[in-house]
Motif scaffolding. Structure first.
Motif, mmCIF file in Angstrom:
data_model
loop_
_atom_site.group_PDB
_atom_site.id
_atom_site.type_symbol
_atom_site.label_atom_id
_atom_site.label_comp_id
_atom_site.label_asym_id
_atom_site.label_seq_id
_atom_site.Cartn_x
_atom_site.Cartn_y
_atom_site.Cartn_z
ATOM 1 N N PRO A 1 33.383 67.547 56.104
ATOM 2 C CA PRO A 1 32.882 66.678 55.035
ATOM 3 C C PRO A 1 32.798 67.410 53.701
ATOM 4 O O PRO A 1 32.525 68.612 53.637
ATOM 5 C CB PRO A 1 31.509 66.254 55.542
ATOM 6 N N ALA A 2 33.027 66.659 52.632
ATOM 7 C CA ALA A 2 32.857 67.167 51.265
ATOM 8 C C ALA A 2 32.313 66.009 50.434
ATOM 9 O O ALA A 2 33.079 65.226 49.877
ATOM 10 C CB ALA A 2 34.177 67.684 50.699
ATOM 11 N N GLY A 3 31.029 65.859 50.403
ATOM 12 C CA GLY A 3 30.427 64.726 49.719
ATOM 13 C C GLY A 3 30.758 63.434 50.442
ATOM 14 O O GLY A 3 30.583 63.323 51.663
ATOM 15 N N ASP A 4 31.258 62.473 49.669
ATOM 16 C CA ASP A 4 31.655 61.209 50.257
ATOM 17 C C ASP A 4 33.076 61.250 50.796
ATOM 18 O O ASP A 4 33.582 60.223 51.251
ATOM 19 C CB ASP A 4 31.544 60.088 49.216
ATOM 20 N N GLN A 5 33.727 62.381 50.727
ATOM 21 C CA GLN A 5 35.095 62.535 51.188
ATOM 22 C C GLN A 5 35.147 63.535 52.332
ATOM 23 O O GLN A 5 34.150 64.157 52.707
ATOM 24 C CB GLN A 5 36.003 62.995 50.043
ATOM 25 N N ALA A 6 36.348 63.630 52.938
ATOM 26 C CA ALA A 6 36.600 64.636 53.969
ATOM 27 C C ALA A 6 37.875 65.355 53.606
ATOM 28 O O ALA A 6 38.843 64.753 53.133
ATOM 29 C CB ALA A 6 36.724 63.988 55.345
ATOM 30 N N ILE A 7 37.903 66.663 53.806
ATOM 31 C CA ILE A 7 39.053 67.478 53.445
ATOM 32 C C ILE A 7 39.515 68.235 54.664
ATOM 33 O O ILE A 7 38.692 68.639 55.515
ATOM 34 C CB ILE A 7 38.709 68.446 52.278
ATOM 35 N N ARG A 8 40.806 68.402 54.776
ATOM 36 C CA ARG A 8 41.351 69.125 55.917
ATOM 37 C C ARG A 8 40.849 70.558 55.893
ATOM 38 O O ARG A 8 40.718 71.183 54.815
ATOM 39 C CB ARG A 8 42.883 69.078 55.874
ATOM 40 N N ILE A 9 40.573 71.103 57.047
ATOM 41 C CA ILE A 9 39.919 72.401 57.153
ATOM 42 C C ILE A 9 40.710 73.495 56.447
ATOM 43 O O ILE A 9 40.156 74.323 55.708
ATOM 44 C CB ILE A 9 39.693 72.739 58.632
ATOM 45 N N ASP A 10 42.041 73.534 56.647
ATOM 46 C CA ASP A 10 42.831 74.604 56.045
ATOM 47 C C ASP A 10 42.872 74.501 54.516
ATOM 48 O O ASP A 10 42.930 75.510 53.813
ATOM 49 C CB ASP A 10 44.235 74.632 56.625
ATOM 50 N N LEU A 11 42.848 73.265 53.975
ATOM 51 C CA LEU A 11 42.852 73.099 52.525
ATOM 52 C C LEU A 11 41.490 73.416 51.921
ATOM 53 O O LEU A 11 41.400 73.909 50.775
ATOM 54 C CB LEU A 11 43.270 71.674 52.172
ATOM 55 N N ALA A 12 40.423 73.129 52.656
ATOM 56 C CA ALA A 12 39.099 73.551 52.197
ATOM 57 C C ALA A 12 39.050 75.071 52.088
ATOM 58 O O ALA A 12 38.510 75.624 51.109
ATOM 59 C CB ALA A 12 38.023 73.032 53.149
ATOM 60 N N GLU A 13 39.630 75.733 53.058
ATOM 61 C CA GLU A 13 39.677 77.200 53.013
ATOM 62 C C GLU A 13 40.519 77.683 51.835
ATOM 63 O O GLU A 13 40.189 78.688 51.194
ATOM 64 C CB GLU A 13 40.236 77.727 54.338
ATOM 65 N N LYS A 14 41.568 76.982 51.517
ATOM 66 C CA LYS A 14 42.410 77.375 50.382
ATOM 67 C C LYS A 14 41.626 77.327 49.073
ATOM 68 O O LYS A 14 41.740 78.241 48.218
ATOM 69 C CB LYS A 14 43.610 76.426 50.310
ATOM 70 N N ILE A 15 40.797 76.278 48.894
ATOM 71 C CA ILE A 15 39.995 76.162 47.677
ATOM 72 C C ILE A 15 38.934 77.264 47.632
ATOM 73 O O ILE A 15 38.736 77.937 46.603
ATOM 74 C CB ILE A 15 39.352 74.778 47.612
ATOM 75 N N LEU A 16 38.236 77.476 48.731
ATOM 76 C CA LEU A 16 37.196 78.493 48.754
ATOM 77 C C LEU A 16 37.778 79.891 48.607
ATOM 78 O O LEU A 16 37.164 80.773 47.982
ATOM 79 C CB LEU A 16 36.385 78.379 50.054
ATOM 80 N N ARG A 17 38.962 80.129 49.156
ATOM 81 C CA ARG A 17 39.612 81.426 48.995
ATOM 82 C C ARG A 17 39.946 81.676 47.534
ATOM 83 O O ARG A 17 39.770 82.782 47.008
ATOM 84 C CB ARG A 17 40.878 81.467 49.847
ATOM 85 N N ALA A 18 40.424 80.609 46.848
ATOM 86 C CA ALA A 18 40.710 80.749 45.419
ATOM 87 C C ALA A 18 39.442 81.041 44.639
ATOM 88 O O ALA A 18 39.451 81.806 43.655
ATOM 89 C CB ALA A 18 41.376 79.467 44.906
ATOM 90 N N ALA A 19 38.305 80.436 45.039
ATOM 91 C CA ALA A 19 37.042 80.713 44.366
ATOM 92 C C ALA A 19 36.630 82.166 44.549
ATOM 93 O O ALA A 19 36.151 82.824 43.616
ATOM 94 C CB ALA A 19 35.965 79.761 44.888
ATOM 95 N N HIS A 20 36.782 82.707 45.742
ATOM 96 C CA HIS A 20 36.437 84.112 45.986
ATOM 97 C C HIS A 20 37.360 85.031 45.197
ATOM 98 O O HIS A 20 36.923 86.086 44.698
ATOM 99 C CB HIS A 20 36.512 84.423 47.478
ATOM 100 N N ASP A 21 38.624 84.659 45.082
ATOM 101 C CA ASP A 21 39.546 85.478 44.281
ATOM 102 C C ASP A 21 39.103 85.495 42.823
ATOM 103 O O ASP A 21 39.163 86.542 42.147
ATOM 104 C CB ASP A 21 40.967 84.944 44.391
ATOM 105 N N ALA A 22 38.681 84.305 42.311
ATOM 106 C CA ALA A 22 38.201 84.254 40.930
ATOM 107 C C ALA A 22 36.925 85.082 40.761
ATOM 108 O O ALA A 22 36.717 85.739 39.727
ATOM 109 C CB ALA A 22 37.954 82.805 40.517
#
Length: 825
Positions: A710-731
């Motif tokens: 889950p991501a708020g009122d939406q749902a995101i695929r697990i691997d794509l959620a990891e892609k976003i969070l990985r980009a945040a850690h890189d930043a």
């Protein structure tokens, strides 16, 4: 007749005339043979042999050859005892008295006519043709006990239809023969019986004359009939005429009555049972001789209508003859004369023409009044000359319609026969030959349609075929399977094969259901084996995996049974294949397992994880995580993974298996694709909701689909959620400060809304600091939001410390649980 140079035979029915015409044509050729009936005329100029109905017998040689009346070498009159018939007897009597051949004359008929022939023609030679077979009375029989090759005789259309309906239900059907049928339809129905397609024929007393059938038994549904004047019991000679249809040549026959037949055609005062005298007369062929023949003046005078009527009502002088009862043609003449229609008929030619119009047969059986009206309308047109071709063509076209039920078609055929008769008259219709051809074509078309309706209503060919096998080996039935999965018995559908299950034809009645199943089961092992071979050769085209089973043509071909912790299921053939031979079952199972292996290739990464759980080098901590990944079908949340106990040196081993250690989840990327997720769902391994296309983001969530978080009122695929969070850690790693800027463009391009993006970041341990808003009247871009990382610090799970000094309570000496307390600590 064919042994003479020329000849003519008069028959009581036109179908008999047609039957013999075909036989003579085969001997003499078409150019020498003529067929003349009221509705049909085939008359070559060189014809020497004439087959006719009695009314149409020519008194002079046709074709312009001239010659005296009866100028034929041979003359015969068939069924001459009909000279005692109330309606047509006077015509037979006239031919019997006056129509002679130059060389030979034959009167064919019952022995009851013999005394009168001797009285009228003392020099006549009597030749008897004895019956070679015997006729035996066997009493009453129920419909269900009638032997095959039986005829049931009824005396009303209602009773004929009722018996035929019962035979269709219990014996597969019957042919139907009634006097109201056209000769073509009657012949087609007789052929249905003669060919063996049905074993029973239901008929009126029309069966007693002119029909040579392959009968073993005749059952009377009644013994009374309406003769046009009153309801009366059949005469013994009439009973014998009908019962005599049973048996042929040297094969014996039987007769009796039918019990349980209902209908208004049977008189309550005369139950259907033969008397001893009637049985004796029929079995011994001994009947009371005829005492008189009906006579009417064959050549009346046409001076006036009154004189014509007087001559037709005159009495004969010979004591062997009796004045004929008032026939339909005379009744019509008198009715029209009383109505004043003859007031303008003057002169012998006109009166003769009017009498010919009154002689039009009542094919529609409408009675004197209705028929007189039809003749009256016809005479109004004929009085001025000929009927116009356009008018006649229009009347024929109106009747040329094959739509409607049995009674409707019978009515149209009767009406078209009237017009066929009118078209055969030499001076009634313009373009006579063309109109006659049209009428015959219309009658043939209607007769075909009527035959089809009768067969459709009264014949169940499928039941008839199966009934013939009762008591025989049903395995010998010619059962086959066509390409559409229809099971056939001699081209008749008995059901369908759906997958590998036999389904009885839904149109079959309840009483036929068990018989159809029994017939099919004998051939099903062979049919199913052939079907299995075709399916294997097609590499299971059309098969699919659904709900833990292999489905083919909407039926379960095999069940896929899973054992605990097993990814690859076992193949268990479904119940529909219980009749499949053992060799075919083995081959089909092996082929299904090979087909299933190819279908399960997308689940190869999950199988690798399962195999690794049995690898002793993995260590207990890694095997524990692998078990959780297998149980989660490719992913598990980080908080439930137990990473605190996993040594870092084991992570490379797991990464080689495709395991990704994400910020929120531990997962195998290849198992988050649509193909493996769909397979896991279809196999019944993963029972969570399925998102078939595995879209990056789902907008609305009711139940969280497999492979999403889950991501708020939406749902995101697990691997794509990891892609976003990985980009945040890189930043975060690129800045030295605790706060960093992170653009939401990546998340929005994937499909996340701004609010859902923030909820996902918060779940990953990131906290947002809102940028300051611009002062009023200031210009420029607003300050960006800043992010900071604050991972949650959860207390380690374990036993809570004791209150007080924070030390566990000591166990006193001598306490038997002291040693256990030490182990716990």
């Amino acid at each position: 007749m064919c042994a003479h140079s020329s000849g003519a035979i008069g028959f009581p029915l036109r179908l008999l005339a047609r039957e013999v015409y075909d036989r003579v044509v085969a001997i003499k050729g078409e150019a020498q043979v003529a067929l003349i009936t009221g509705e049909q005329r085939i008359e070559p100029p060189t014809a020497r042999y004439f087959l006719c109905t009695v009314e149409a017998m020519p008194y002079r040689r046709p074709g312009g050859g001239g010659g005296p009346e009866g100028d034929f070498a041979f003359v015969a009159l068939d069924e001459a005892q009909l000279a005692a018939d109330r309606e047509r007897g006077h015509i037979f009597t006239d031919r019997l008295l006056h129509f002679r051949g130059r060389e030979e004359t034959m009167l064919l008929g019952s022995a009851t006519l013999e005394p009168l022939v001797k009285q009228l023609e003392p020099q006549a030679e009597m030749i008897e043709r004895p019956r070679f077979s015997t006729l035996k009375h066997i009493g009453a029989r129920k419909l269900s006990r009638l032997p095959p090759r039986s005829a049931i005789v009824a005396f009303s259309a209602e009773q004929v239809y009722g018996v035929a309906e019962m035979l269709r239900r219990f014996r597969g059907g019957s042919a139907v023969v009634m006097g109201a049928l056209s000769p073509e339809t009657r012949n087609r129905q007789v052929e249905l019986f003669q060919s063996g397609e049905v074993d029973y024929i239901v008929a009126t007393d029309a069966i007693g004359m002119g029909l040579n059938l392959d009968l073993n038994h005749v059952a009377f549904a009644g013994l009374t009939k309406f003769d046009g004047i009153r309801q009366r019991r059949l005469l013994p000679a009439e009973m014998a005429q009908i019962a005599g249809r049973a048996g042929r040549h040297q094969r014996d026959g039987t007769f009796g009555v039918l019990t349980g037949a209902s209908g208004k055609g049977r008189s309550a005062a005369s139950p259907p049972e033969f008397t001893e005298d009637e049985i004796f007369a029929i079995e011994e062929h001994r009947f009371a001789p005829l005492t008189r023949l009906f006579w009417r003046e064959a050549e009346p005078r046409f001076d006036t209508v009154e004189m014509l009527i007087a001559d037709l009502e005159a009495s004969p002088e010979n004591p062997a003859l009796a004045a004929a009862p008032e026939a339909l043609d005379l009744a019509v003449l008198k009715r029209l004369h009383e109505d004043g229609l003859t007031s303008s008929v003057r002169g012998s030619a006109s009166i003769r023409r009017f009498w010919e119009a009154c002689s039009l047969p009542d094919f529609r059986s409408q009675g004197t009044d209705m028929h007189a009206r039809f003749v009256g309308r016809l005479w109004q047109d004929l009085r001025e000359g000929y009927l116009g071709a356009d008018y006649v063509a229009a009347r024929i076209s109106e009747l040329d319609n094959v739509q409607g039920d049995i009674d409707t078609l019978q009515g149209r055929i009767a009406a078209i026969r009237s017009w066929a008769y009118i078209c055969q008259r030499p001076d009634w219709v313009m373009a006579r030959d063309e109109m006659a051809a049209r009428a015959r074509a219309a009658e043939a078309k209607l007769s075909d349609a009527l035959h089809a309706r009768l067969t459709e209503r009264f014949v169940n060919r499928r039941t008839a075929i199966l009934m013939k096998t009762v008591g025989q080996d049903a395995g010998l039935l010619p059962i086959s399977l066509n390409d559409d999965g229809v099971v056939l018995v001699e081209d008749e559908e008995i059901g369908r094969i759906e997958g590998f299950r036999f389904v009885v034809d839904p149109a079959a009645g309840h009483e036929d259901h068990r018989m159809l199943v029994a017939a099919a089961e004998k051939a099903l092992p062979r049919i199913l084996a052939e079907r299995a071979t075709k399916l294997i050769d097609s590499e299971f085209a059309g098969a699919s995996i659904e709900q833990g089973a292999i489905i083919w043509q909407g039926r379960k071909l095999a069940l896929l049974e899973l054992r605990d912790g097993q990814v690859r299921p076992d193949v268990v053939l479904g119940r529909d294949l219980s009749l499949l031979p053992d060799a075919s079952r083995t081959r089909l199972t092996e082929a299904l397992e090979a087909w299933l292996s190819k279908k399960l290739e997308p689940l190869a990464p999950l199988e690798k994880l399962q195999e690794a759980t049995r690898d002793p080098q993995a260590g207990s901590q890694a095997r524990a995580l692998l078990h959780k990944l297998v149980a989660g079908h490719g992913f598990v949340s980080r908080e439930n993974a137990g990473l605190d106990h996993l040594p870092k040196e084991l992570r490379p081993f797991l990464r080689r298996l495709g395991v990704t250690f994400g910020a929120l989840d531990i997962f195998v990327v290849s198992l988050l694709k649509p193909a493996p997720r769909r397979l896991l769902h279809d196999l019944g391994i993963d029972r969570r909701p399925l998102q078939a296309d595995m879209l990056p983001v789902l907008k609305t969530i009711r139940k969280l689909p497999s492979g999403y978080r889950p991501a708020g009122d939406q749902a995101i695929r697990i691997d794509l959620a990891e892609k976003i969070l990985r980009a945040a850690h890189d930043a975060r790693g690129k800045t030295q400060s605790q706060k960093f800027a992170f653009d939401s463009a990546l998340a929005i391009s994937i499909g996340l809304e701004e609010s859902s993006f923030r909820r996902l970041m918060q779940a990953g341990g990131f906290r947002i600091s809102q940028g300051r808003a611009l002062p009023e009247a200031a210009f420029g871009p607003p300050a960006p939001d800043r992010w900071g990382w604050r991972p949650s610090r959860r207390k380690p799970q374990g036993r809570k410390p004791a209150r007080g000094k924070g030390k566990p309570k000591t166990v006193g000496e001598g306490n038997p649980f002291g040693a256990l307390a030490d182990l716990v600590r």
